[in-house]
Design a protein around this motif. Sequence first.
Motif, PDB file in Angstrom:
ATOM      1  N   ARG A 127       0.862  -1.252   0.112  1.00  0.00           N
ATOM      2  CA  ARG A 127      -0.024   0.134  -0.093  1.00  0.00           C
ATOM      3  C   ARG A 127       0.888   1.378  -0.097  1.00  0.00           C
ATOM      4  O   ARG A 127       2.021   1.185   0.394  1.00  0.00           O
ATOM      5  CB  ARG A 127      -0.922   0.133   1.048  1.00  0.00           C
ATOM      6  N   GLY A 128       0.554   2.404  -0.378  1.00  0.00           N
ATOM      7  CA  GLY A 128       1.020   3.570  -0.422  1.00  0.00           C
ATOM      8  C   GLY A 128       0.090   4.757  -1.074  1.00  0.00           C
ATOM      9  O   GLY A 128      -0.566   4.489  -2.032  1.00  0.00           O
ATOM     10  N   GLY A 129      -0.130   5.854  -0.381  1.00  0.00           N
ATOM     11  CA  GLY A 129      -1.198   6.807  -0.902  1.00  0.00           C
ATOM     12  C   GLY A 129      -0.192   7.882  -1.577  1.00  0.00           C
ATOM     13  O   GLY A 129       0.471   8.432  -1.031  1.00  0.00           O
ATOM     14  N   ALA A 130      -0.598   8.136  -2.611  1.00  0.00           N
ATOM     15  CA  ALA A 130      -0.117   9.154  -3.634  1.00  0.00           C
ATOM     16  C   ALA A 130      -1.128  10.389  -3.562  1.00  0.00           C
ATOM     17  O   ALA A 130      -0.612  11.476  -3.534  1.00  0.00           O
ATOM     18  CB  ALA A 130      -0.051   8.901  -5.044  1.00  0.00           C
ATOM     19  N   PHE A 131      -2.355  10.055  -3.355  1.00  0.00           N
ATOM     20  CA  PHE A 131      -3.345  11.444  -2.908  1.00  0.00           C
ATOM     21  C   PHE A 131      -3.821  10.980  -1.599  1.00  0.00           C
ATOM     22  O   PHE A 131      -4.537   9.986  -1.331  1.00  0.00           O
ATOM     23  CB  PHE A 131      -4.565  11.189  -4.058  1.00  0.00           C
ATOM     24  N   LYS A 132      -3.466  11.878  -0.556  1.00  0.00           N
ATOM     25  CA  LYS A 132      -3.846  12.003   0.615  1.00  0.00           C
ATOM     26  C   LYS A 132      -4.951  12.751   1.004  1.00  0.00           C
ATOM     27  O   LYS A 132      -4.997  14.027   0.866  1.00  0.00           O
ATOM     28  CB  LYS A 132      -2.763  12.202   1.656  1.00  0.00           C
ATOM     29  N   PRO A 133      -6.042  12.177   1.818  1.00  0.00           N
ATOM     30  CA  PRO A 133      -7.243  13.006   2.055  1.00  0.00           C
ATOM     31  C   PRO A 133      -6.864  13.556   3.534  1.00  0.00           C
ATOM     32  O   PRO A 133      -7.350  12.863   4.563  1.00  0.00           O
ATOM     33  CB  PRO A 133      -8.261  12.188   2.206  1.00  0.00           C
ATOM     34  N   ARG A 134      -6.127  14.699   3.611  1.00  0.00           N
ATOM     35  CA  ARG A 134      -6.094  15.106   5.022  1.00  0.00           C
ATOM     36  C   ARG A 134      -7.019  15.965   5.943  1.00  0.00           C
ATOM     37  O   ARG A 134      -7.521  16.827   5.157  1.00  0.00           O
ATOM     38  CB  ARG A 134      -4.494  15.888   5.091  1.00  0.00           C
ATOM     39  N   GLU A 169     -12.672  11.943  -8.751  1.00  0.00           N
ATOM     40  CA  GLU A 169     -12.903  11.223  -9.956  1.00  0.00           C
ATOM     41  C   GLU A 169     -11.551  11.494 -10.726  1.00  0.00           C
ATOM     42  O   GLU A 169     -11.116  10.725 -11.568  1.00  0.00           O
ATOM     43  CB  GLU A 169     -14.161  12.082 -10.896  1.00  0.00           C
ATOM     44  N   THR A 170     -10.927  12.761 -10.470  1.00  0.00           N
ATOM     45  CA  THR A 170      -9.847  12.869 -11.402  1.00  0.00           C
ATOM     46  C   THR A 170      -8.729  11.948 -10.954  1.00  0.00           C
ATOM     47  O   THR A 170      -7.799  11.103 -11.759  1.00  0.00           O
ATOM     48  CB  THR A 170      -9.208  14.592 -11.101  1.00  0.00           C
ATOM     49  N   SER A 171      -8.443  11.876  -9.621  1.00  0.00           N
ATOM     50  CA  SER A 171      -7.468  10.935  -9.126  1.00  0.00           C
ATOM     51  C   SER A 171      -7.745   9.525  -9.352  1.00  0.00           C
ATOM     52  O   SER A 171      -6.676   8.622  -9.591  1.00  0.00           O
ATOM     53  CB  SER A 171      -7.135  11.272  -7.467  1.00  0.00           C
ATOM     54  N   LEU A 172      -9.131   9.035  -9.539  1.00  0.00           N
ATOM     55  CA  LEU A 172      -9.353   7.682  -9.838  1.00  0.00           C
ATOM     56  C   LEU A 172      -8.888   7.422 -11.242  1.00  0.00           C
ATOM     57  O   LEU A 172      -8.480   6.377 -11.307  1.00  0.00           O
ATOM     58  CB  LEU A 172     -10.979   7.708  -9.660  1.00  0.00           C
ATOM     59  N   ALA A 173      -9.073   8.332 -12.066  1.00  0.00           N
ATOM     60  CA  ALA A 173      -8.608   7.854 -13.497  1.00  0.00           C
ATOM     61  C   ALA A 173      -7.128   7.642 -13.270  1.00  0.00           C
ATOM     62  O   ALA A 173      -6.384   6.603 -13.966  1.00  0.00           O
ATOM     63  CB  ALA A 173      -8.809   9.005 -14.315  1.00  0.00           C
ATOM     64  N   GLN A 174      -6.253   8.339 -12.721  1.00  0.00           N
ATOM     65  CA  GLN A 174      -4.760   8.193 -12.603  1.00  0.00           C
ATOM     66  C   GLN A 174      -4.445   6.891 -11.820  1.00  0.00           C
ATOM     67  O   GLN A 174      -3.644   6.213 -12.316  1.00  0.00           O
ATOM     68  CB  GLN A 174      -4.122   9.536 -11.863  1.00  0.00           C
ATOM     69  N   ALA A 198     -15.924   4.177  -9.693  1.00  0.00           N
ATOM     70  CA  ALA A 198     -15.126   3.089  -9.281  1.00  0.00           C
ATOM     71  C   ALA A 198     -15.794   1.829  -9.710  1.00  0.00           C
ATOM     72  O   ALA A 198     -14.823   0.795 -10.119  1.00  0.00           O
ATOM     73  CB  ALA A 198     -14.816   3.046  -7.854  1.00  0.00           C
ATOM     74  N   GLY A 199     -17.001   1.512  -9.888  1.00  0.00           N
ATOM     75  CA  GLY A 199     -17.444   0.531 -10.325  1.00  0.00           C
ATOM     76  C   GLY A 199     -17.305   0.436 -11.938  1.00  0.00           C
ATOM     77  O   GLY A 199     -17.560  -0.634 -12.345  1.00  0.00           O
ATOM     78  N   ALA A 200     -16.846   1.363 -12.590  1.00  0.00           N
ATOM     79  CA  ALA A 200     -16.500   1.200 -14.135  1.00  0.00           C
ATOM     80  C   ALA A 200     -14.936   1.412 -14.248  1.00  0.00           C
ATOM     81  O   ALA A 200     -14.622   1.527 -15.422  1.00  0.00           O
ATOM     82  CB  ALA A 200     -17.306   2.289 -14.754  1.00  0.00           C
ATOM     83  N   CYS A 201     -13.942   1.337 -13.056  1.00  0.00           N
ATOM     84  CA  CYS A 201     -12.829   1.519 -13.386  1.00  0.00           C
ATOM     85  C   CYS A 201     -11.971   0.395 -13.817  1.00  0.00           C
ATOM     86  O   CYS A 201     -10.797   0.509 -14.191  1.00  0.00           O
ATOM     87  CB  CYS A 201     -12.245   2.335 -12.028  1.00  0.00           C
ATOM     88  N   GLY A 202     -12.605  -0.724 -13.837  1.00  0.00           N
ATOM     89  CA  GLY A 202     -12.101  -2.048 -14.272  1.00  0.00           C
ATOM     90  C   GLY A 202     -10.752  -2.612 -13.330  1.00  0.00           C
ATOM     91  O   GLY A 202      -9.909  -3.680 -13.770  1.00  0.00           O
ATOM     92  N   ARG A 203     -10.735  -2.061 -12.021  1.00  0.00           N
ATOM     93  CA  ARG A 203     -10.108  -2.507 -10.856  1.00  0.00           C
ATOM     94  C   ARG A 203     -10.686  -3.078  -9.671  1.00  0.00           C
ATOM     95  O   ARG A 203     -11.687  -2.401  -9.442  1.00  0.00           O
ATOM     96  CB  ARG A 203      -8.840  -1.476 -10.295  1.00  0.00           C
ATOM     97  N   PRO A 204     -10.375  -3.960  -8.834  1.00  0.00           N
ATOM     98  CA  PRO A 204     -10.972  -4.070  -7.630  1.00  0.00           C
ATOM     99  C   PRO A 204     -11.028  -3.023  -6.965  1.00  0.00           C
ATOM    100  O   PRO A 204      -9.911  -2.297  -6.895  1.00  0.00           O
ATOM    101  CB  PRO A 204     -10.106  -5.423  -7.044  1.00  0.00           C
TER     102      PRO A 204
END
Length: 342
Positions: A127-134, A169-174, A198-204
């Motif tokens: 694991r590792g966060g690149a986008f952090k909700p602080r 949604e922007t970070s989801l695409a990345q 996220a339901g359409a992002c193709g990843r678990p």
Amino acid sequence: MIVFFSKSEGQPAARDRVVALARELGRKARSLPTEGGGSLRIEGPPDPAMARWIAAIPGVEVVLPLPSGPARVLRDPSAEPHRIRVDGLEIGAGSFTLVAGPCAVEDAEQMLGVARAVRSAGADLLRGGAFKPRTSPYDFQGLGAPGLALLARAREETGLPVISEAIDETSLAQVSGVADVVQIGARNMQNFALLKRAGACGRPVFLKRGMSATIEDLLMSAEYVLSAGNPDVILCERGIRTFSNHSRFTLDLGIVPVLKRVTHLPVFVDPSHASGSRDSVAPLSRAALACGADGVMVEVHPEPQRALCDGPQSLSPEEFASLASTLRRLAPLFARQPETVS
Ligand code: PEP
Ligand code: MN
């Protein structure tokens, strides 16, 4: 509302009482295809008073005030156990998965160092966060895209699949372009626009329970992802807000067996964010294994005292190695197979 009955000889009598009560209150009850007749759906809007009366009937195990309509999130016993495949890894269905890594990706040395360390200790996912909700806008917000690039390097070097959080949604695409599993954090658990994407992002999707979310809230958030066409959701209990102030949040391990009963989705526990304290992480991880969780997510940092985020709850690589070895030894005692045996 969905009513689950305990597996006992008294089940038919309990069912009859619930059906009669529902009828008296002008509601229809019908069997659901969950656990061999072990549940009923009561039609109509959730009614808290009715839910309390039904819950008081002996033989009733859980009453979930889920709204009417399809509920893909509910367990279907005729289906095979749900396995989520991530690279060579199988999540759920009898394995115990270790997710480990820092709260945030900070730099190459930190990320690659911790990736090697958790890999050799037997972690299954990094694991590792690149986008952090602080909480504070002045705190480290994550490296963004360069952080994802470092995660990709760490995966290349160690072979570990990676999980990282999307905060919008922007970070989801990345994130979904790089990570093997996309995390939706506690603060975004009810960001329905994000869940649909996220339901359409193709990843678990690794969905963390909101800190004030009920079990119905969590299940309905998972339903958003499932209904958008993504069957691969992992639920994670990460602590809720209560009056207790001895820990950062209160780890609600009681939700684990209930979730295991009502849904086929894998259930993980995050003892790091729940406790906020490294000393509690190992005992709570052992408890998570013992109460039926499919895995744990643990924060690990090469130098916790210098972490830019969540240092007090981060294990050192040595502490994680010791925990991983304990969990690997214990897993078979609780009818679970450790994913990795190093
Ligand atoms: C995290 O896992 O880094 C995180 C922020 O967790 P949570 O959403 O549970 O607070
Ligand atoms: Mn963290």
